[in-house]
Design a protein around this motif. Structure first.
Motif, PDB file in Angstrom:
ATOM      1  N   ILE A  61       0.832  -1.209   0.000  1.00 35.56           N
ATOM      2  CA  ILE A  61       0.000   0.000   0.000  1.00 35.56           C
ATOM      3  C   ILE A  61       0.862   1.253   0.000  1.00 35.56           C
ATOM      4  O   ILE A  61       0.781   2.079  -0.915  1.00 35.56           O
ATOM      5  CB  ILE A  61      -0.970  -0.004   1.195  1.00 35.56           C
ATOM      6  N   ALA A  62       1.714   1.404   1.022  1.00 37.45           N
ATOM      7  CA  ALA A  62       2.597   2.576   1.054  1.00 37.45           C
ATOM      8  C   ALA A  62       3.506   2.575  -0.176  1.00 37.45           C
ATOM      9  O   ALA A  62       3.802   3.631  -0.745  1.00 37.45           O
ATOM     10  CB  ALA A  62       3.419   2.574   2.338  1.00 37.45           C
ATOM     11  N   GLY A  63       3.946   1.392  -0.591  1.00 35.74           N
ATOM     12  CA  GLY A  63       4.811   1.294  -1.762  1.00 35.74           C
ATOM     13  C   GLY A  63       4.157   1.801  -3.026  1.00 35.74           C
ATOM     14  O   GLY A  63       4.818   2.367  -3.904  1.00 35.74           O
ATOM     15  N   ARG A  64       2.851   1.638  -3.138  1.00 37.89           N
ATOM     16  CA  ARG A  64       2.142   2.142  -4.315  1.00 37.89           C
ATOM     17  C   ARG A  64       2.056   3.667  -4.310  1.00 37.89           C
ATOM     18  O   ARG A  64       1.964   4.286  -5.374  1.00 37.89           O
ATOM     19  CB  ARG A  64       0.751   1.498  -4.401  1.00 37.89           C
ATOM     20  N   PHE A  65       2.057   4.287  -3.138  1.00 37.84           N
ATOM     21  CA  PHE A  65       2.111   5.740  -3.081  1.00 37.84           C
ATOM     22  C   PHE A  65       3.477   6.256  -3.527  1.00 37.84           C
ATOM     23  O   PHE A  65       3.609   7.401  -3.941  1.00 37.84           O
ATOM     24  CB  PHE A  65       1.785   6.230  -1.668  1.00 37.84           C
ATOM     25  N   ALA A 125      -2.822  13.357   5.341  1.00 41.05           N
ATOM     26  CA  ALA A 125      -3.529  12.080   5.388  1.00 41.05           C
ATOM     27  C   ALA A 125      -2.647  11.060   6.101  1.00 41.05           C
ATOM     28  O   ALA A 125      -1.421  11.213   6.160  1.00 41.05           O
ATOM     29  CB  ALA A 125      -3.887  11.600   3.989  1.00 41.05           C
ATOM     30  N   VAL A 126      -3.278  10.006   6.628  1.00 45.56           N
ATOM     31  CA  VAL A 126      -2.562   8.990   7.401  1.00 45.56           C
ATOM     32  C   VAL A 126      -2.930   7.595   6.921  1.00 45.56           C
ATOM     33  O   VAL A 126      -4.113   7.256   6.780  1.00 45.56           O
ATOM     34  CB  VAL A 126      -2.882   9.099   8.904  1.00 45.56           C
ATOM     35  N   LEU A 127      -1.904   6.792   6.655  1.00 50.85           N
ATOM     36  CA  LEU A 127      -2.055   5.358   6.420  1.00 50.85           C
ATOM     37  C   LEU A 127      -1.697   4.629   7.704  1.00 50.85           C
ATOM     38  O   LEU A 127      -0.586   4.793   8.218  1.00 50.85           O
ATOM     39  CB  LEU A 127      -1.120   4.891   5.304  1.00 50.85           C
ATOM     40  N   LEU A 128      -2.599   3.829   8.236  1.00 54.33           N
ATOM     41  CA  LEU A 128      -2.316   3.019   9.419  1.00 54.33           C
ATOM     42  C   LEU A 128      -2.365   1.558   8.984  1.00 54.33           C
ATOM     43  O   LEU A 128      -3.443   0.971   8.833  1.00 54.33           O
ATOM     44  CB  LEU A 128      -3.342   3.301  10.517  1.00 54.33           C
ATOM     45  N   ILE A 129      -1.189   0.984   8.751  1.00 54.59           N
ATOM     46  CA  ILE A 129      -1.092  -0.349   8.143  1.00 54.59           C
ATOM     47  C   ILE A 129      -0.435  -1.300   9.150  1.00 54.59           C
ATOM     48  O   ILE A 129       0.764  -1.589   9.085  1.00 54.59           O
ATOM     49  CB  ILE A 129      -0.308  -0.299   6.827  1.00 54.59           C
ATOM     50  N   ILE A 130      -1.234  -1.764  10.085  1.00 54.58           N
ATOM     51  CA  ILE A 130      -0.726  -2.655  11.138  1.00 54.58           C
ATOM     52  C   ILE A 130      -1.171  -4.074  10.799  1.00 54.58           C
ATOM     53  O   ILE A 130      -2.139  -4.620  11.335  1.00 54.58           O
ATOM     54  CB  ILE A 130      -1.237  -2.216  12.530  1.00 54.58           C
ATOM     55  N   GLU A 131      -0.469  -4.689   9.891  1.00 54.24           N
ATOM     56  CA  GLU A 131      -0.733  -6.047   9.431  1.00 54.24           C
ATOM     57  C   GLU A 131       0.606  -6.683   9.071  1.00 54.24           C
ATOM     58  O   GLU A 131       1.420  -6.055   8.401  1.00 54.24           O
ATOM     59  CB  GLU A 131      -1.660  -6.031   8.221  1.00 54.24           C
ATOM     60  N   VAL A 167      -7.987   9.251   7.583  1.00 56.95           N
ATOM     61  CA  VAL A 167      -7.196   8.107   8.035  1.00 56.95           C
ATOM     62  C   VAL A 167      -7.722   6.835   7.376  1.00 56.95           C
ATOM     63  O   VAL A 167      -8.932   6.591   7.360  1.00 56.95           O
ATOM     64  CB  VAL A 167      -7.255   7.938   9.567  1.00 56.95           C
ATOM     65  N   PHE A 168      -6.796   6.035   6.857  1.00 54.27           N
ATOM     66  CA  PHE A 168      -7.132   4.701   6.381  1.00 54.27           C
ATOM     67  C   PHE A 168      -6.543   3.682   7.342  1.00 54.27           C
ATOM     68  O   PHE A 168      -5.354   3.728   7.664  1.00 54.27           O
ATOM     69  CB  PHE A 168      -6.580   4.432   4.981  1.00 54.27           C
ATOM     70  N   VAL A 169      -7.370   2.735   7.798  1.00 55.67           N
ATOM     71  CA  VAL A 169      -6.931   1.634   8.662  1.00 55.67           C
ATOM     72  C   VAL A 169      -7.019   0.344   7.869  1.00 55.67           C
ATOM     73  O   VAL A 169      -8.102  -0.046   7.408  1.00 55.67           O
ATOM     74  CB  VAL A 169      -7.790   1.536   9.937  1.00 55.67           C
ATOM     75  N   ASP A 170      -5.906  -0.326   7.696  1.00 57.20           N
ATOM     76  CA  ASP A 170      -5.860  -1.553   6.909  1.00 57.20           C
ATOM     77  C   ASP A 170      -6.554  -2.699   7.641  1.00 57.20           C
ATOM     78  O   ASP A 170      -6.357  -2.909   8.839  1.00 57.20           O
ATOM     79  CB  ASP A 170      -4.391  -1.915   6.638  1.00 57.20           C
TER      80      ASP A 170
END
Length: 426
Positions: A61-65, A125-131, A167-170
């Motif tokens: 996800i972050a990599g695509r940004f 904006a915030v990406l919250l990718i806790i996976e 905010v996006f939460v994965d």
């Protein structure tokens, strides 16, 4: 010399190029090109991750940004700048430091620092990718990912700074439905767009079906088969497939009456007792290219089942059939319609895992508009169903009825799932 081109002429050139590339329907692409051409500062995104390594969700996800991705067979570059990254864990195969150095991204030492400081929010904006990563599994079989804990830290910065951003939460909001509800409550109180969930609702469907709003669903079955990790991780995906279809039923979503998780012979008995439909299971499996040979009842050694009874009487079921398929597929029966509808929710394989393309695109919709393209209440409901289902499993498959599952909302007009080709144009 190029900078002397007028904005109108530039937009006309951009649109012509997008038409040729098959992307004329993407206003985000036009906006990104215009921003880059005129040298304007792109909105800044902070990524708070559990881990950044090959094939992790943050990597995808972050990599695509950072690198962009494919839409309609053509390269598409997001109209945002990934400004900072924080990673909770740093294993031996950690790619975070290398990626940050190479792409001029600040590698922060804390979640707060990724946002700008304890009381200073300077991102948009915030990406919250806790996976993914090394986290404990509790007695209910739930991975205790600290999504809520990091979300709370983000909320503290929002409150101290007097400002909030989307905010996006994965994946699911939290393994604990009470924490998940608190996260949604925070978003409403502070007035920012919150989106959560996985790629399943927006990935490609084979065939490309989207039930009309108000469809009179009677019952539905989702099939999948995964055993490579804690089953809870994949149950969430199955429930999202079920929910993104059944939420389109007549009257909208009104909530769930009860849920239970069964295993072994109890799964087959529930089918024999017509608590779920063998016919719908077969129709869903028929959509899967990975479908195995033989009778399901003979080949599947340890079947698992989540039964969902909705408050309006609609019935849903999700079946984990490890030996039968490795894909996710849906089949649903509509009142007054002879033939059920069915589709495979197609997930292109790693390392590219292109199902993250449609998810990232929908995240961009959130970041650009400030509003989630689909209700966060969907993810709150699936998170809550899953929590109660895991408790049901722990307690021998007992039925759980709880008012916390009475979550009502209206589905979006468009599901936002990707159509057409998922591969690059030559």
């Amino acid at each position: 010399m190029a900078t002397s081109l007028s904005r109108r002429a530039f937009c006309q050139q951009s649109t012509a190029g997008l038409v040729a590339a098959g992307m004329a329907s993407s206003p985000l692409a036009t906006w990104a090109a215009e921003q880059a051409f005129f040298g304007k500062k792109l909105p800044r995104v902070a990524a708070i991750n559990s881990i950044y390594r090959l094939r992790s969700h943050a990597y995808h996800i972050a990599g695509r940004f950072i690198h962009g991705y494919t839409i309609g067979g053509n390269h598409y570059q997001p109209s945002f700048k990934l400004a900072r990254m924080f990673n909770d864990q740093s294993p031996s195969d950690d790619l975070g430091p290398l990626v940050c150095k190479k792409h001029d991204i600040e590698l922060a030492k804390s979640a707060e620092a990724a946002l700008g400081g304890e009381s200073s929010l300077d991102v948009d904006a915030v990406l919250l990718i806790i996976e993914h990563g090394d986290y404990p599994v509790n007695s209910f079989g739930q991975v205790e990912y600290p999504r809520y804990e990091y979300f709370e830290r983000v909320m503290n910065v929002f409150q101290k700074s007097g400002r909030s951003v989307p905010v996006f939460v994965d994946k699911h909001l939290s393994y604990d439905h009470r924490k998940a509800a608190k996260m949604v409550e925070w978003s409403k109180k502070l007035g920012f767009g919150l989106m959560a969930g996985s790629s399943l609702p927006v990935t490609w469907r084979q065939p490309e079906i989207e039930p009309e709003l108000g469809t009179a669903f009677d019952e539905a079955v989702v099939v999948f088969g995964f055993d490579r990790a804690t089953t809870e991780i994949y149950w969430f995906h199955a429930l999202e497939v079920l929910q993104c279809m059944l939420e389109r039923r007549r009257g909208g979503e009104t909530g769930v009456k009860s849920v239970r998780l069964l295993q072994g012979d109890a799964v087959w008995k529930a089918g024999d007792d017509k608590l779920w439909s063998w016919d719908l299971m077969e129709r869903a499996l028929a959509r899967c290219g990975s479908r195995n040979y033989g009778r399901v009842r003979d080949q599947v050694l340890k079947p698992e089942l989540i039964l969902v009874e909705y408050l309006d009487g609609t019935r849903g079921a999700a079946l984990n059939l490890i030996e039968a398929t490795s894909e996710f597929a849906f089949a649903g029966r509509i009142k007054g319609v002879r033939e059920p509808i069915s589709s495979c929710f197609y997930l292109p394989a790693p390392p590219g895992a292109r199902f993250f393309d449609p998810l990232t695109y929908n995240i961009e919709k959130l970041f650009k508009s400030g509003k989630s393209p689909y209700p966060v209440e969907r993810t709150l409901l699936t998170s809550t169903i899953l929590d109660h289902a895991m408790h049901s499993q722990k307690n021998g498959g007992t039925e759980v009825s709880d008012p916390t599952m009475k979550i009502a909302y209206q589905a979006p007009v468009s599901s936002g799932f990707f159509r057409g080709s998922h591969i690059d144009n030559p």
